[in-house]
Design a protein around this motif. Sequence first.
Motif, short mmCIF file in Angstrom:
data_model
loop_
_atom_site.label_atom_id
_atom_site.label_comp_id
_atom_site.label_asym_id
_atom_site.label_seq_id
_atom_site.Cartn_x
_atom_site.Cartn_y
_atom_site.Cartn_z
N GLU A 16 0.89 -0.92 0.18
CA GLU A 16 0.13 -0.22 -0.16
C GLU A 16 0.62 1.22 0.11
O GLU A 16 0.86 2.25 -0.66
N ARG A 17 2.31 0.99 0.71
CA ARG A 17 2.54 2.53 0.94
C ARG A 17 3.43 2.32 -0.54
O ARG A 17 3.41 3.53 -0.61
N GLY A 18 4.02 2.19 -0.94
CA GLY A 18 4.60 1.85 -1.96
C GLY A 18 3.82 1.68 -3.51
O GLY A 18 4.29 2.96 -3.83
N LEU A 19 2.46 0.99 -3.65
CA LEU A 19 1.50 2.35 -4.52
C LEU A 19 1.34 3.17 -3.99
O LEU A 19 1.16 4.46 -5.39
N ALA A 20 0.83 4.03 -3.18
CA ALA A 20 0.97 4.78 -2.37
C ALA A 20 1.60 6.30 -2.83
O ALA A 20 1.64 7.04 -3.53
N SER A 21 3.10 6.16 -2.77
CA SER A 21 4.30 5.99 -3.34
C SER A 21 4.62 6.97 -4.30
O SER A 21 4.68 7.78 -5.27
N LEU A 22 4.31 5.66 -5.91
CA LEU A 22 3.98 5.56 -7.25
C LEU A 22 3.34 6.59 -7.17
O LEU A 22 3.45 8.10 -8.43
N ILE A 51 1.20 12.19 -9.34
CA ILE A 51 0.84 13.78 -9.07
C ILE A 51 1.43 14.73 -8.84
O ILE A 51 1.81 15.65 -8.96
N GLU A 52 2.47 14.50 -8.16
CA GLU A 52 3.62 15.97 -7.44
C GLU A 52 4.70 15.64 -8.67
O GLU A 52 4.43 17.28 -9.42
N LEU A 53 4.51 15.26 -9.35
CA LEU A 53 4.97 15.91 -11.31
C LEU A 53 4.47 16.14 -11.68
O LEU A 53 4.50 17.49 -12.51
N LEU A 54 2.56 15.89 -12.57
CA LEU A 54 1.74 16.64 -12.94
C LEU A 54 1.62 17.64 -12.25
O LEU A 54 1.58 19.22 -13.53
N ARG A 55 1.97 17.90 -10.86
CA ARG A 55 1.26 19.01 -9.80
C ARG A 55 2.55 20.52 -11.02
O ARG A 55 2.51 21.67 -10.74
N GLN A 56 3.53 19.91 -10.39
CA GLN A 56 4.80 20.41 -10.15
C GLN A 56 4.85 21.44 -12.08
O GLN A 56 4.90 22.37 -12.36
N LEU A 57 4.23 20.46 -12.54
CA LEU A 57 4.52 20.70 -14.27
C LEU A 57 2.96 22.27 -14.62
O LEU A 57 3.18 23.16 -15.72
N VAL A 58 2.42 21.55 -14.04
CA VAL A 58 1.06 22.47 -14.36
C VAL A 58 0.98 24.09 -13.73
O VAL A 58 0.72 24.90 -14.03
N GLU A 59 2.07 23.99 -12.36
CA GLU A 59 2.42 24.81 -11.51
C GLU A 59 2.97 25.96 -12.58
O GLU A 59 3.28 27.28 -12.95
N ARG A 60 4.62 25.44 -13.49
CA ARG A 60 5.65 25.67 -13.86
C ARG A 60 4.97 26.31 -15.28
O ARG A 60 5.04 27.28 -15.73
N PRO A 96 8.75 14.51 1.14
CA PRO A 96 8.51 14.62 0.18
C PRO A 96 9.46 14.23 -0.97
O PRO A 96 9.30 13.64 -1.81
N GLU A 97 10.61 13.73 0.28
CA GLU A 97 12.11 13.48 -0.77
C GLU A 97 11.52 11.82 -1.03
O GLU A 97 12.70 11.25 -1.71
N ASP A 98 11.00 11.36 -0.57
CA ASP A 98 10.60 10.17 -0.68
C ASP A 98 9.58 9.93 -2.05
O ASP A 98 9.98 8.54 -2.64
N LEU A 108 12.12 14.91 -9.95
CA LEU A 108 12.04 16.64 -9.17
C LEU A 108 12.68 17.31 -8.90
O LEU A 108 13.57 16.98 -8.47
N PRO A 109 12.81 18.80 -9.77
CA PRO A 109 13.64 19.96 -9.20
C PRO A 109 13.77 19.33 -7.52
O PRO A 109 13.16 19.83 -6.83
N THR A 110 15.12 19.47 -6.95
CA THR A 110 14.88 20.18 -5.53
C THR A 110 15.18 21.34 -5.33
O THR A 110 15.27 21.67 -4.27
N ASP A 111 14.47 22.05 -6.28
CA ASP A 111 14.56 23.81 -5.28
C ASP A 111 13.84 24.08 -4.43
O ASP A 111 12.78 23.48 -4.21
#
Length: 134
Positions: free
Chosen positions: A56-62, A67-76, A117-119, A131-134
């Motif tokens: 469950e944790r592995g699937l949630a992480s994936l 989602i975080e990648l898409l969120r950052q792309l939309v934000e940019r 967040p780093e996970d 993901l960028p680390t800035d």
Amino acid sequence: MTGGPDAGRGDLARPARPGLDEAAELAAALGESQQWQQPRVTPLDRRLAVDRDSVERGLASLVLTVIELLRQLVERQALRRVDLGDLTEEQVERIGVTLMALEEQMAGLREYFGLAPEDLNLDLGPLGPLLPTD
């Protein structure tokens, strides 16, 4: 239908041979009992701990990583459009509120699944982090 649950099943109704698992039974039924061997368990098989929580944790992480990648792309993309000046004040405000709400939801989901967040940042080897680390 009469004759019990196995009636009408022909050869399949035979009782299982003691000591043989399903694969061995199938091999024996196909006449390949001499060639079939029990698979050897490797040390890796013993080390794999597949329990509900880790899966469950592995699937949630994936899922959260995607989602975080898409969120950052939309934000940019939103920041580019703001910088270009092709959005109204109302659109800029709505985008800002939406992105902040999404970030809050992501923080809540990370907390729920015990992820930092780093996970969510995959190491792509020579390409660097996903993901960028800035």
